[in-house]
Design a protein around this motif. Structure first.
Motif, PDB file in Angstrom:
ATOM      1  N   ILE A 146       1.016  11.137  11.482  1.00 39.69           N
ATOM      2  CA  ILE A 146      -0.055  10.538  10.697  1.00 39.69           C
ATOM      3  C   ILE A 146       0.165   9.029  10.725  1.00 39.69           C
ATOM      4  O   ILE A 146       1.269   8.554  10.444  1.00 39.69           O
ATOM      5  CB  ILE A 146      -0.043  11.028   9.234  1.00 39.69           C
ATOM      6  N   VAL A 147      -0.870   8.288  11.072  1.00 38.29           N
ATOM      7  CA  VAL A 147      -0.787   6.832  11.100  1.00 38.29           C
ATOM      8  C   VAL A 147      -1.661   6.287   9.984  1.00 38.29           C
ATOM      9  O   VAL A 147      -2.882   6.422  10.012  1.00 38.29           O
ATOM     10  CB  VAL A 147      -1.244   6.267  12.463  1.00 38.29           C
ATOM     11  N   ASN A 148      -1.016   5.695   8.986  1.00 41.86           N
ATOM     12  CA  ASN A 148      -1.712   5.140   7.830  1.00 41.86           C
ATOM     13  C   ASN A 148      -1.916   3.640   8.076  1.00 41.86           C
ATOM     14  O   ASN A 148      -0.955   2.874   8.133  1.00 41.86           O
ATOM     15  CB  ASN A 148      -0.890   5.376   6.567  1.00 41.86           C
ATOM     16  N   LEU A 149      -3.186   3.243   8.206  1.00 47.58           N
ATOM     17  CA  LEU A 149      -3.516   1.846   8.515  1.00 47.58           C
ATOM     18  C   LEU A 149      -4.143   1.118   7.337  1.00 47.58           C
ATOM     19  O   LEU A 149      -4.806   0.090   7.510  1.00 47.58           O
ATOM     20  CB  LEU A 149      -4.458   1.803   9.724  1.00 47.58           C
ATOM     21  N   GLU A 150      -3.910   1.626   6.141  1.00 43.86           N
ATOM     22  CA  GLU A 150      -4.511   1.052   4.941  1.00 43.86           C
ATOM     23  C   GLU A 150      -4.202  -0.429   4.783  1.00 43.86           C
ATOM     24  O   GLU A 150      -5.052  -1.218   4.377  1.00 43.86           O
ATOM     25  CB  GLU A 150      -4.018   1.818   3.713  1.00 43.86           C
ATOM     26  N   LYS A 151      -2.983  -0.851   5.119  1.00 41.66           N
ATOM     27  CA  LYS A 151      -2.576  -2.235   4.891  1.00 41.66           C
ATOM     28  C   LYS A 151      -2.473  -3.045   6.183  1.00 41.66           C
ATOM     29  O   LYS A 151      -1.920  -4.134   6.193  1.00 41.66           O
ATOM     30  CB  LYS A 151      -1.251  -2.259   4.135  1.00 41.66           C
ATOM     31  N   LEU A 152      -3.025  -2.490   7.271  1.00 37.46           N
ATOM     32  CA  LEU A 152      -3.071  -3.240   8.529  1.00 37.46           C
ATOM     33  C   LEU A 152      -4.304  -4.127   8.498  1.00 37.46           C
ATOM     34  O   LEU A 152      -5.422  -3.650   8.362  1.00 37.46           O
ATOM     35  CB  LEU A 152      -3.131  -2.274   9.720  1.00 37.46           C
ATOM     36  N   THR A 153      -4.093  -5.438   8.602  1.00 35.85           N
ATOM     37  CA  THR A 153      -5.203  -6.379   8.461  1.00 35.85           C
ATOM     38  C   THR A 153      -5.785  -6.820   9.801  1.00 35.85           C
ATOM     39  O   THR A 153      -6.908  -7.326   9.848  1.00 35.85           O
ATOM     40  CB  THR A 153      -4.753  -7.623   7.683  1.00 35.85           C
ATOM     41  N   PHE A 154      -5.025  -6.641  10.886  1.00 36.27           N
ATOM     42  CA  PHE A 154      -5.492  -7.074  12.202  1.00 36.27           C
ATOM     43  C   PHE A 154      -4.824  -6.236  13.278  1.00 36.27           C
ATOM     44  O   PHE A 154      -3.649  -5.895  13.171  1.00 36.27           O
ATOM     45  CB  PHE A 154      -5.155  -8.558  12.440  1.00 36.27           C
ATOM     46  N   MET A 155      -5.591  -5.921  14.331  1.00 42.71           N
ATOM     47  CA  MET A 155      -5.028  -5.254  15.503  1.00 42.71           C
ATOM     48  C   MET A 155      -5.803  -5.726  16.729  1.00 42.71           C
ATOM     49  O   MET A 155      -7.025  -5.875  16.676  1.00 42.71           O
ATOM     50  CB  MET A 155      -5.146  -3.728  15.394  1.00 42.71           C
ATOM     51  N   ASP A 156      -5.081  -5.982  17.815  1.00 45.02           N
ATOM     52  CA  ASP A 156      -5.754  -6.323  19.064  1.00 45.02           C
ATOM     53  C   ASP A 156      -5.574  -5.186  20.069  1.00 45.02           C
ATOM     54  O   ASP A 156      -5.081  -4.114  19.722  1.00 45.02           O
ATOM     55  CB  ASP A 156      -5.259  -7.673  19.605  1.00 45.02           C
ATOM     56  N   SER A 157      -5.966  -5.418  21.302  1.00 50.26           N
ATOM     57  CA  SER A 157      -5.937  -4.352  22.306  1.00 50.26           C
ATOM     58  C   SER A 157      -4.527  -3.862  22.618  1.00 50.26           C
ATOM     59  O   SER A 157      -4.343  -2.699  22.969  1.00 50.26           O
ATOM     60  CB  SER A 157      -6.622  -4.816  23.593  1.00 50.26           C
ATOM     61  N   PHE A 178      -4.914  13.935   2.460  1.00 44.60           N
ATOM     62  CA  PHE A 178      -5.793  14.854   3.177  1.00 44.60           C
ATOM     63  C   PHE A 178      -5.231  15.160   4.569  1.00 44.60           C
ATOM     64  O   PHE A 178      -5.266  16.302   5.029  1.00 44.60           O
ATOM     65  CB  PHE A 178      -7.206  14.285   3.273  1.00 44.60           C
ATOM     66  N   ALA A 179      -4.694  14.151   5.244  1.00 44.49           N
ATOM     67  CA  ALA A 179      -4.100  14.351   6.570  1.00 44.49           C
ATOM     68  C   ALA A 179      -2.927  15.325   6.481  1.00 44.49           C
ATOM     69  O   ALA A 179      -2.780  16.217   7.329  1.00 44.49           O
ATOM     70  CB  ALA A 179      -3.652  13.015   7.150  1.00 44.49           C
ATOM     71  N   LEU A 180      -2.087  15.176   5.457  1.00 41.93           N
ATOM     72  CA  LEU A 180      -0.957  16.093   5.272  1.00 41.93           C
ATOM     73  C   LEU A 180      -1.448  17.514   5.048  1.00 41.93           C
ATOM     74  O   LEU A 180      -0.909  18.458   5.617  1.00 41.93           O
ATOM     75  CB  LEU A 180      -0.085  15.636   4.103  1.00 41.93           C
ATOM     76  N   GLU A 181      -2.479  17.667   4.226  1.00 43.78           N
ATOM     77  CA  GLU A 181      -3.040  18.995   3.979  1.00 43.78           C
ATOM     78  C   GLU A 181      -3.566  19.607   5.273  1.00 43.78           C
ATOM     79  O   GLU A 181      -3.365  20.795   5.530  1.00 43.78           O
ATOM     80  CB  GLU A 181      -4.174  18.918   2.957  1.00 43.78           C
ATOM     81  N   MET A 182      -4.229  18.804   6.101  1.00 44.68           N
ATOM     82  CA  MET A 182      -4.770  19.299   7.371  1.00 44.68           C
ATOM     83  C   MET A 182      -3.665  19.812   8.291  1.00 44.68           C
ATOM     84  O   MET A 182      -3.881  20.731   9.071  1.00 44.68           O
ATOM     85  CB  MET A 182      -5.543  18.195   8.091  1.00 44.68           C
ATOM     86  N   LEU A 183      -2.496  19.199   8.180  1.00 49.84           N
ATOM     87  CA  LEU A 183      -1.368  19.590   9.033  1.00 49.84           C
ATOM     88  C   LEU A 183      -0.489  20.650   8.377  1.00 49.84           C
ATOM     89  O   LEU A 183       0.564  20.993   8.887  1.00 49.84           O
ATOM     90  CB  LEU A 183      -0.543  18.355   9.397  1.00 49.84           C
ATOM     91  N   GLY A 184      -0.921  21.153   7.220  1.00 48.87           N
ATOM     92  CA  GLY A 184      -0.215  22.244   6.564  1.00 48.87           C
ATOM     93  C   GLY A 184       0.989  21.840   5.760  1.00 48.87           C
ATOM     94  O   GLY A 184       1.834  22.667   5.439  1.00 48.87           O
ATOM     95  N   VAL A 185       1.074  20.562   5.400  1.00 42.34           N
ATOM     96  CA  VAL A 185       2.192  20.094   4.570  1.00 42.34           C
ATOM     97  C   VAL A 185       1.729  20.092   3.123  1.00 42.34           C
ATOM     98  O   VAL A 185       0.650  19.583   2.805  1.00 42.34           O
ATOM     99  CB  VAL A 185       2.645  18.684   4.992  1.00 42.34           C
ATOM    100  N   ALA A 186       2.538  20.668   2.243  1.00 37.77           N
ATOM    101  CA  ALA A 186       2.184  20.744   0.816  1.00 37.77           C
ATOM    102  C   ALA A 186       1.884  19.340   0.301  1.00 37.77           C
ATOM    103  O   ALA A 186       2.610  18.400   0.586  1.00 37.77           O
ATOM    104  CB  ALA A 186       3.334  21.355   0.020  1.00 37.77           C
ATOM    105  N   SER A 187       0.805  19.234  -0.449  1.00 34.82           N
ATOM    106  CA  SER A 187       0.411  17.912  -0.918  1.00 34.82           C
ATOM    107  C   SER A 187       1.186  17.512  -2.157  1.00 34.82           C
ATOM    108  O   SER A 187       1.387  18.296  -3.078  1.00 34.82           O
ATOM    109  CB  SER A 187      -1.094  17.884  -1.216  1.00 34.82           C
TER     110      SER A 187
END
Length: 121
Positions: free
Chosen positions: A47-58, A108-117
């Motif tokens: 799971i890649v959480n990008l909530e606090k990523l402010t910039f990304m390039d190629s 939600f991503a954890l739940e989708m992968l079957g990990v207890a929330s």
């Protein structure tokens, strides 16, 4: 601002939380660190959480695509969550969301992968 990366293993899921800016200066360091965690941890999915990523390039997209291919080659799944509008636009333009799943949040991503929330900080 530089990039800060946090790697947490939850059951068989590696959670990658990125904060700051992911550009060509930070991409190779992130790639090496991420691959190291994939190899030494007993993980299947990412799971890649990008909530606090402010910039990304190629080059950041290249890191994401490379790790996606590694995870997918093993028959596993990578999910992106909590993405900012600016970074989401880059993903949309690149077509990444045609192959990588996007969900609203980490729980939600954890739940989708079957990990207890339960909330993790």
């Amino acid at each position: 601002m530089s990039l800060h990366s946090d790697f947490v293993t939850r059951e068989n899921v590696l959670i990658v939380r990125l904060q700051g800016e992911l550009d060509h200066h930070e991409a190779s360091k992130l790639r090496e660190e991420w691959q190291s965690h994939l190899k030494r941890s007993n993980v299947d999915h990412v799971i890649v959480n990008l909530e606090k990523l402010t910039f990304m390039d190629s080059s950041g997209l290249g890191v994401m695509l490379g790790r996606y291919k590694e995870v997918q080659a093993l028959g596993n799944e990578m999910i992106i969550c909590s993405i900012s509008p600016e970074v989401k636009r880059l993903f949309d333009l690149s077509g990444m969301f045609k192959i990588v799943r996007l969900v609203d949040n980490e729980s939600f991503a954890l739940e989708m992968l079957g990990v207890a929330s339960c909330e993790m900080k």
